[in-house]
Design an enzyme around this catalytic site. Structure first.
Site, short mmCIF file in Angstrom:
data_model
loop_
_atom_site.label_atom_id
_atom_site.label_comp_id
_atom_site.label_asym_id
_atom_site.label_seq_id
_atom_site.Cartn_x
_atom_site.Cartn_y
_atom_site.Cartn_z
N LYS A 26 0.82 -1.21 0.00
CA LYS A 26 0.00 0.00 0.00
C LYS A 26 0.86 1.26 0.00
CE LYS A 26 -4.20 -1.80 0.13
NZ LYS A 26 -5.04 -1.93 1.32
N ARG A 78 -4.14 -10.60 3.65
CA ARG A 78 -4.36 -10.55 2.20
C ARG A 78 -3.11 -9.93 1.58
NH1 ARG A 78 -6.57 -6.95 -1.65
NH2 ARG A 78 -7.86 -8.00 -3.24
#
Length: 284
Positions: free
Chosen positions: A228, A262
């Protein structure tokens, strides 16, 4: 329950109990996802990648046909189904034991994916669309309820909170109550604080640190910090060099009773958890 629910229940129940966090591999069948957009748009390439992640030790493959990156444009249900259904169907045929997830917020896409063999609906809108929670419950599936403000196109426009952990957890628990009212049992309701979805860097870190607090409410927790942008901002690492930061962000899930991560690189996550968990088990 509908046809296939017994096999679905068996696959989902096989995830727990477990000493290590469960690893979910990300399979984006999209042209525009932030980390791997375009790599797995071809169904054959997508199936090969899903197969590889399962071989590397992932217990879940999360198949998505619509990007949820900041600023992403929506995709209609027909196109989303066109991208994901061949992949889900082939993975289910090849890997009858694997747990498969569909990353969608549309009930019509979720229904088609469940019919194709998905076991989990991973919903970035926390099951907000009418009928979504009832659909998941009727199939004996599990749902991931993720926190997000607004939509992927607008979520980074308002990232301020007075008390980010309290506000995010309260919203997730309210959606968990709605899921329970729709007929889902607690172990089929997974909570995801939505790292990178409408939070600033401090908020992302606070939510990661508070994962044990979220897990204490009794639901499985899922976290997805993989590659991210906040990792890049905090470390200066470009997109292709964020694996170390990703693994660092996973530290709070070690020791949690029912945790799912994830990630784009399941093998690296599993290696990290093996060593970190063994260190945590060494007597003081």
């Amino acid at each position: 329950m509908r046809d296939g629910s017994a096999g679905r229940a068996q696959r989902l129940d096989s995830l727990w109990p477990r000493q290590r966090p469960v690893v979910m591999g990300i399979l984006n069948c999209t042209p525009d996802s932030f980390s791997d957009g375009g790599r797995h748009l071809d169904p054959e390439a997508a199936v090969r990648h899903g197969d590889r992640m399962l071989a590397d030790g992932a217990l879940i493959v999360d198949v998505g046909g619509e990007s949820t990156r900041p600023g992403a444009a929506p995709v209609d249900a027909a196109e989303e189904c066109r991208r994901i259904l061949p992949v889900l169907g082939e993975l289910r045929a090849r890997r009858p034991e694997a747990v498969l997830s569909v990353d969608t917020s549309k009930p019509e896409v979720a229904a088609a994916a469940l019919a194709a063999g998905a076991d989990i609906v991973n919903d970035v809108t926390a099951g907000s669309a009418p009928g979504m929670l009832e659909l998941v419950a009727g199939h004996g599936a599990a749902v991931v309820l993720m926190h997000m403000r607004g939509s992927p196109r607008t979520m980074q426009e308002n990232v301020g909170y007075r008390h980010v952990v309290a506000e995010v957890h309260a919203r997730l628990l309210a959606r968990a109550e709605a899921a329970a009212a729709a007929g889902l049992p607690p172990h089929r309701i997974w909570l995801d604080p939505g790292i990178g979805f409408g939070k600033d860097d401090a908020g992302n870190l606070a939510l990661l640190a508070a994962l044990p607090e979220l897990a204490a409410h009794g639901h499985p927790v899922l976290v997805g910090p993989s590659n991210k942008a906040f990792i890049g901002r905090l470390t200066g690492a470009p997109l292709t060099e964020r694996l170390p930061g990703t693994l660092g962000a996973l530290t709070p899930v070690i020791g949690l009773p029912r945790a799912v991560v994830r990630v784009h690189d399941p093998a690296a996550a599993l290696q990290f958890f093996e060593i970190a968990s063994r260190l945590a088990e060494v007597p003081a």
